[in-house]
Write a protein that holds these residues in place. Structure first.
Motif, short mmCIF file in Angstrom:
data_model
loop_
_atom_site.label_atom_id
_atom_site.label_comp_id
_atom_site.label_asym_id
_atom_site.label_seq_id
_atom_site.Cartn_x
_atom_site.Cartn_y
_atom_site.Cartn_z
N VAL A 143 19.23 26.53 2.63
CA VAL A 143 18.64 27.64 1.85
C VAL A 143 17.45 27.46 0.96
N ASN A 144 17.66 26.65 -0.03
CA ASN A 144 16.23 26.18 -0.69
C ASN A 144 16.06 25.03 -1.10
N SER A 145 15.04 24.64 -1.56
CA SER A 145 14.42 23.26 -2.25
C SER A 145 13.62 23.39 -3.39
N LYS A 146 14.09 22.80 -4.41
CA LYS A 146 13.08 22.85 -5.60
C LYS A 146 12.12 21.55 -5.63
N ARG A 147 11.01 21.61 -5.57
CA ARG A 147 10.06 20.73 -5.43
C ARG A 147 9.18 20.31 -6.53
N ILE A 148 8.94 19.07 -6.64
CA ILE A 148 7.72 18.57 -7.59
C ILE A 148 6.66 18.03 -6.95
N VAL A 149 5.39 18.11 -7.30
CA VAL A 149 4.11 17.58 -6.71
C VAL A 149 3.63 16.64 -7.64
N THR A 150 3.52 15.40 -7.44
CA THR A 150 2.70 14.56 -8.39
C THR A 150 1.74 13.54 -7.57
N VAL A 151 0.92 12.82 -8.44
CA VAL A 151 0.08 11.83 -7.89
C VAL A 151 0.42 10.58 -8.55
N GLU A 152 0.60 9.64 -7.80
CA GLU A 152 1.27 8.42 -8.36
C GLU A 152 0.52 7.08 -7.82
N LYS A 153 0.58 5.93 -8.43
CA LYS A 153 -0.12 4.86 -7.94
C LYS A 153 0.79 4.25 -6.86
N ILE A 154 -0.08 3.70 -5.64
CA ILE A 154 0.72 3.27 -4.75
C ILE A 154 1.32 1.92 -4.76
N THR A 155 2.49 1.75 -4.29
CA THR A 155 3.03 0.21 -4.41
C THR A 155 2.72 -0.68 -3.05
N GLN A 156 3.46 -1.67 -3.32
CA GLN A 156 3.40 -2.67 -2.20
C GLN A 156 3.91 -2.21 -1.07
N ILE A 157 5.06 -1.47 -1.13
CA ILE A 157 5.55 -0.78 0.20
C ILE A 157 4.80 0.23 0.76
N ASP A 158 4.28 1.16 -0.22
CA ASP A 158 3.14 2.12 0.59
C ASP A 158 2.19 1.34 1.20
N GLU A 159 1.58 0.34 0.50
CA GLU A 159 0.33 -0.34 0.94
C GLU A 159 0.70 -0.83 2.64
N LYS A 160 1.91 -1.59 2.57
CA LYS A 160 2.51 -2.20 3.71
C LYS A 160 2.62 -1.07 5.05
N TYR A 161 3.43 -0.05 4.71
CA TYR A 161 3.73 0.81 5.74
C TYR A 161 2.70 1.89 6.24
N LEU A 162 1.81 2.42 5.14
CA LEU A 162 1.19 3.38 5.27
C LEU A 162 -0.27 2.86 5.41
N GLU A 163 -0.50 1.53 5.69
CA GLU A 163 -1.59 0.89 5.87
C GLU A 163 -2.74 1.22 4.95
N MET A 164 -2.41 1.06 3.78
CA MET A 164 -3.44 1.47 2.73
C MET A 164 -4.10 0.48 2.10
N ASP A 165 -5.14 0.12 1.63
CA ASP A 165 -5.78 -0.77 0.95
C ASP A 165 -6.07 -0.42 -0.58
N PHE A 166 -5.75 -1.19 -1.58
CA PHE A 166 -5.94 -0.88 -3.02
C PHE A 166 -7.36 -0.75 -3.28
N GLU A 167 -8.18 -1.41 -2.58
CA GLU A 167 -9.59 -1.31 -2.93
C GLU A 167 -10.17 0.37 -2.43
N ASP A 168 -9.40 0.83 -1.27
CA ASP A 168 -9.77 1.99 -1.12
C ASP A 168 -9.13 3.27 -1.66
N TYR A 169 -7.92 2.99 -2.18
CA TYR A 169 -6.88 4.07 -2.59
C TYR A 169 -5.99 3.41 -3.56
#
Length: 252
Positions: free
Chosen positions: A185-211
């Protein structure tokens, strides 16, 4: 964010199927941008339905930002696709559905699938009561082979029985709606901006130097019985993040 359309005494699936078909024709450019859709009478004949059914389908397209009603003229297509992968805030859409809408090849990898009971920390974060029996999943969503979203999912076991990693790799919402016959039926949502974690960096192939941050969507989703059956935190690559919404000004 939640939008509601007045209910009518009619089969729910009828107007939804018409809505989906017209939406597909708009997205595929069969109905061109800024052009008027066929008249109500034409659509009634095409779909063999009542005027109320057509109007309800069109009303949902208005809410979702696909069309605009022009008094005395008809219904105009105002949909414009975006270049970046786009997700909708106003609607509830699975990753599989959004991939199809964006004309991309979507795949999902299940990184973790386990069962647990909510402790105080999980209860505080998700909104599930302490002791709730849950499925916990980590899933990686890829579009055209590129990892873009890392999901942390919690599903209430009693509401979504029989969930498996195989189902999670395909579409959990398809399983919920088509096999369990539950109405989302419905979904309550919150949108935020957060620092990347090591798990994010590993699986999303992100570099701390870039993002050093990413976009995070936290959502609590409810069924027709008012039961919260899902808590999800979706972590999105910022360079591919694009959420769209359609706002309607309410007159007093």
């Amino acid at each position: 964010m939640k939008f509601e359309i007045g209910s009518e005494f009619m089969p729910k699936s009828k107007y939804q199927n018409i809505y989906k078909d017209i939406k597909l024709k708009i997205e595929s450019d069969e109905y061109a941008y800024q052009e008027l859709l066929p008249s109500e009478n034409t659509l009634i004949q095409e779909y063999s339905c009542s005027r109320n059914t057509i109007r309800r389908a069109l009303a949902k397209l208005v809410v979702d930002g696909y069309v605009q009603t022009i008094q005395g003229k008809g219904v105009r297509n105002i949909f414009q696709p975006v270049e970046q992968t786009s997700y909708t805030i106003g609607g509830i859409e699975s990753f599989k559905e959004s991939s199809i809408r964006n004309h991309k090849i979507g795949t999902t990898k299940v990184l973790c699938f386990t069962e647990l009971a909510a402790d105080k920390k999980i209860a505080s974060r998700t909104g599930f009561p302490v002791g709730s029996e849950l499925y916990y999943l980590q899933r990686l969503h890829l579009l055209d082979g590129k990892a873009l979203i890392l999901n942390h999912n919690y599903f209430l076991k009693s509401a979504v029985p029989g969930l498996t990693p195989e189902i999670a790799e395909n579409s959990i919402y398809e399983y919920i709606e088509n096999t369990l016959h539950m109405t989302i039926v419905n979904s309550k949502r919150i949108v935020t901006v957060e620092k990347i974690t090591q798990i994010d960096e590993k699986y999303l192939e992100m570099d701390f130097e870039d993002y050093n941050c990413l976009a995070v969507i936290s959502s609590q989703t409810y069924n027709s019985d008012g039961v919260m059956f899902e808590y999800t935190q979706s972590r999105h690559r910022p360079d591919y993040f694009h959420f769209q919404d359609n706002a309607i000004r309410k007159t007093t």
